[in-house]
Design an enzyme around this catalytic site. Structure first.
Site, PDB file in Angstrom:
ATOM      1  N   THR A 180       0.650  -1.351  -0.019  1.00  0.00           N
ATOM      2  CA  THR A 180      -0.011   0.004  -0.041  1.00  0.00           C
ATOM      3  C   THR A 180       0.954   1.157   0.227  1.00  0.00           C
ATOM      4  O   THR A 180       0.272   2.490  -0.184  1.00  0.00           O
ATOM      5  CB  THR A 180      -0.893   0.123   1.313  1.00  0.00           C
ATOM      6  OG1 THR A 180      -0.188  -0.085   2.475  1.00  0.00           O
ATOM      7  CG2 THR A 180      -1.894  -1.175   1.290  1.00  0.00           C
ATOM      8  N   LYS A 181       2.252   1.065   0.325  1.00  0.00           N
ATOM      9  CA  LYS A 181       2.875   2.180   0.522  1.00  0.00           C
ATOM     10  C   LYS A 181       3.402   2.944  -0.920  1.00  0.00           C
ATOM     11  O   LYS A 181       3.142   2.514  -1.860  1.00  0.00           O
ATOM     12  CB  LYS A 181       4.056   2.034   1.244  1.00  0.00           C
ATOM     13  CG  LYS A 181       3.757   1.101   2.648  1.00  0.00           C
ATOM     14  CD  LYS A 181       3.002   2.302   3.518  1.00  0.00           C
ATOM     15  CE  LYS A 181       2.419   1.956   4.677  1.00  0.00           C
ATOM     16  NZ  LYS A 181       1.845   0.704   4.978  1.00  0.00           N
ATOM     17  N   ASN A 182       4.253   4.238  -0.651  1.00  0.00           N
ATOM     18  CA  ASN A 182       4.702   4.738  -2.075  1.00  0.00           C
ATOM     19  C   ASN A 182       5.511   4.031  -2.863  1.00  0.00           C
ATOM     20  O   ASN A 182       5.668   4.394  -4.047  1.00  0.00           O
ATOM     21  CB  ASN A 182       5.262   6.182  -1.359  1.00  0.00           C
ATOM     22  CG  ASN A 182       4.480   6.908  -0.622  1.00  0.00           C
ATOM     23  OD1 ASN A 182       4.085   6.719   0.558  1.00  0.00           O
ATOM     24  ND2 ASN A 182       3.651   8.092  -1.552  1.00  0.00           N
TER      25      ASN A 182
END
Length: 381
Positions: A180-182
């Site tokens: 879910t992260k960048n």
């Protein structure tokens, strides 16, 4: 009822990442390897720090940060975060002390931290919420004035800045590469620091307490010699995942720019079509990389809206409900004595809308249309 599948998030994986992972798989070197070195060097250079240590999760990075610093007293942190931030304090022998957040940014401030400082306080963990850094100048000064270790949980804020300085570069930086992260390594994390001794201890701690890596030992005459200097863990990141992370990092600016453009488009669409919701606030001095796009609505409508959106295929969620201090373990831990009105209000009003680099405008329009319908259809609870 018409549905359209719009997930909360979707990693942006291109052919370069796939090729690099396949290359490492074919190489036969699947444990911690050359790509870890490349990834760490590139990340440290990007952040402007001398040391970066890749590992298997941000949770491990937080735990290692506390352990190498010998923190066993009180640690101030927000309750408006994922539970891992608090769990590591407990599992390393410390005492979590929950502080309030600013309602607009969802971030802690120097003022909310200062309210909780006691003679037993040893460290502060700030959580840069959703892609926007805390006001770090004031927080850094507060920690320096009180002699407190500063740890940054930058899981959600890779590439964002406060007054031109990257989140995670003010103290001990802890980063997540969850999908879910960048950027992602599937599962993974990283610790950054300025101190050579912290770097040395951290590297040993994540590798069974052994200071040298398997890859480094293969280049010496007697590679079988390995001796633990402390009781450690196996928190290492495998070489194929580091390969994925390295090539994701090369695209960080591009992917963050897409997130920002999508967030700005959300701002315009919501202001025009759904003025009853409150869009996120970006404070002066901060850049926001929108790992999440969060809005607030009337708390009597919130759950109904999220359920309605999910029924229409929109992967809306809530970050975070319940806040950590109201979760069963911590309710028992503090006998229900912690009260954080702003945090508790946010937990009842907030909605996380889908956002990811490859999200189409068509999908974004669908999210906004469904949100508009939900506000019209959902009855207050």
């Amino acid at each position: 009822m018409e549905k359209r599948d719009v997930p909360l998030c979707r990693p942006s994986i291109k052919q370069a990442e796939i090729d690099a992972v396949v290359e490492t798989l074919k190489s036969g070197w699947l444990a911690h390897g050359e790509y870890n070195n490349k990834f760490e060097e590139a990340f440290a250079e990007m952040l402007g720090v001398p040391y970066a240590i890749s590992m298997n999760s941000c949770t491990s990075a937080l735990e290692v940060a506390l352990k190498v610093a010998g923190i066993t007293g009180e640690v101030i942190l927000p309750s408006f975060t994922f539970v891992a931030t608090a769990n590591v304090v407990v599992t390393t022998g410390g005492v979590p002390v929950f502080c309030e957040v600013d309602g607009d940014t969802r971030n802690v401030t120097a003022e909310t931290i200062a309210e909780k400082i006691t003679p037993q306080t040893e460290a502060v963990i700030v959580v840069h919420y959703g892609g926007q850094p805390c006001r770090m100048d004031d927080v850094l000064k507060l920690c320096e004035d009180h002699g407190l270790l500063l740890i940054e949980d930058s899981a959600e804020t890779i590439g964002a800045t406060w007054n031109g300085k990257l989140a995670g570069s003010f103290g001990l930086g802890c980063f997540s590469f969850y999908p879910t992260k960048n950027i992602t390594t599937a599962e993974g994390g990283l610790l950054t620091c300025y101190d050579e001794e912290i770097n040395r201890k951290a590297r040993a701690l994540i590798s069974h307490g052994i200071a040298s890596t398997t890859l480094a030992r293969e280049k010496v005459k007697r590679p079988w010699l390995r001796a633990a200097e402390m009781a450690g863990h196996n928190f290492r990141m495998p070489n194929p995942l580091a390969a994925l992370g390295y090539h994701q990092l090369l695209r960080l600016d591009e992917m963050n720019a897409k997130r920002v453009a999508l967030a700005q488009r959300y701002d315009r669409l919501l202001a025009d079509q759904v003025p009853a919701v409150k869009a996120p606030v970006v404070v002066q001095g901060a850049t926001h990389v929108f790992q999440m796009y969060t809005i607030t609505v009337d708390e009597t409508l919130r759950d109904g809206i999220v359920i309605y959106l999910r029924e229409r295929g929109v992967g809306a969620s809530v970050h975070f409900d319940p806040p950590v201090h109201l979760q069963p373990f911590y309710l028992d831990y503090y006998a229900g004595q912690v009260s954080l009105p702003v945090t508790e209000k946010l937990a009842k009003e907030l909605i996380t809308l889908p956002i990811y680099p490859d999200m189409s405008e068509v999908d974004q329009d669908w999210v906004v249309a469904c949100l508009k319908e939900a506000l019209r259809e959902v009855e207050p609870i």
